[in-house]
Motif scaffolding. Structure first.
Motif, PDB file in Angstrom:
ATOM      1  N   UNK A   1       7.131   0.530  10.771  1.00 14.73           N
ATOM      2  CA  UNK A   1       8.134   0.604   9.705  1.00 14.73           C
ATOM      3  C   UNK A   1       7.869  -0.449   8.628  1.00 14.73           C
ATOM      4  N   UNK A   2       7.475  -1.656   9.045  1.00 18.27           N
ATOM      5  CA  UNK A   2       7.151  -2.687   8.058  1.00 18.27           C
ATOM      6  C   UNK A   2       5.908  -2.309   7.252  1.00 18.27           C
ATOM      7  N   UNK A   3       4.926  -1.711   7.920  1.00 15.44           N
ATOM      8  CA  UNK A   3       3.720  -1.283   7.209  1.00 15.44           C
ATOM      9  C   UNK A   3       4.041  -0.152   6.229  1.00 15.44           C
ATOM     10  N   UNK A   4       4.914   0.755   6.621  1.00 17.55           N
ATOM     11  CA  UNK A   4       5.318   1.849   5.732  1.00 17.55           C
ATOM     12  C   UNK A   4       6.052   1.316   4.510  1.00 17.55           C
ATOM     13  N   UNK A   5       6.883   0.291   4.699  1.00 19.95           N
ATOM     14  CA  UNK A   5       7.613  -0.254   3.554  1.00 19.95           C
ATOM     15  C   UNK A   5       6.697  -1.009   2.599  1.00 19.95           C
ATOM     16  N   UNK A   6       5.554  -1.480   3.113  1.00 20.00           N
ATOM     17  CA  UNK A   6       4.604  -2.208   2.267  1.00 20.00           C
ATOM     18  C   UNK A   6       3.669  -1.264   1.510  1.00 20.00           C
ATOM     19  N   UNK A   7       3.553  -0.035   1.962  1.00 19.63           N
ATOM     20  CA  UNK A   7       2.646   0.907   1.304  1.00 19.63           C
ATOM     21  C   UNK A   7       2.189   1.971   2.276  1.00 19.63           C
ATOM     22  N   UNK A   8       0.953   2.409   2.107  1.00 24.06           N
ATOM     23  CA  UNK A   8       0.409   3.475   2.934  1.00 24.06           C
ATOM     24  C   UNK A   8       0.058   2.973   4.332  1.00 24.06           C
ATOM     25  N   UNK A   9       0.323   3.805   5.341  1.00 23.77           N
ATOM     26  CA  UNK A   9       0.007   3.451   6.727  1.00 23.77           C
ATOM     27  C   UNK A   9      -1.467   3.746   6.977  1.00 23.77           C
TER      28      UNK A   9
END
Length: 100
Positions: free
Chosen positions: A59-67
């Protein structure tokens, strides 16, 4: 939120979640139990905690951009790291000699 803060947040969550099964007798530190948990129950709870921390990191990676897609090597490494972080709780529960 910066990437550095996200990394430290996930590592802190992993350290806490890895030790939760060993420091109390509740399921995921929420649901009370009448009987003590066995080592197998604690291992199962440890796996569930690993999945929850992984979902939090995703979820944190998704909020930062592309997974970024991960292979089996990533999960083997993070699983070993999670077990390493669980070592203090394991020592406290099973190896530390209590007097009294």
């Amino acid at each position: 939120m910066t990437h550095t803060l996200s990394v430290w947040l996930v590592l802190t969550a992993a350290l806490l979640a890895a030790n939760i099964p060993f420091v109390n007798n509740r399921w995921l530190a929420v649901i009370p139990r009448k009987e003590p948990k066995t080592l197998g129950m604690r291992a199962g709870e440890l796996f569930v905690c690993y999945l929850l921390v992984g979902a939090f990191g995703l979820a944190l990676e998704q909020s930062a951009g592309q997974i970024y897609p991960q292979g089996w090597e990533f999960y083997a490494t993070t699983g070993a790291l999670f077990l390493t972080l669980a070592f203090p709780g394991f020592v406290y529960r099973y190896l530390f000699k209590r007097r009294g």
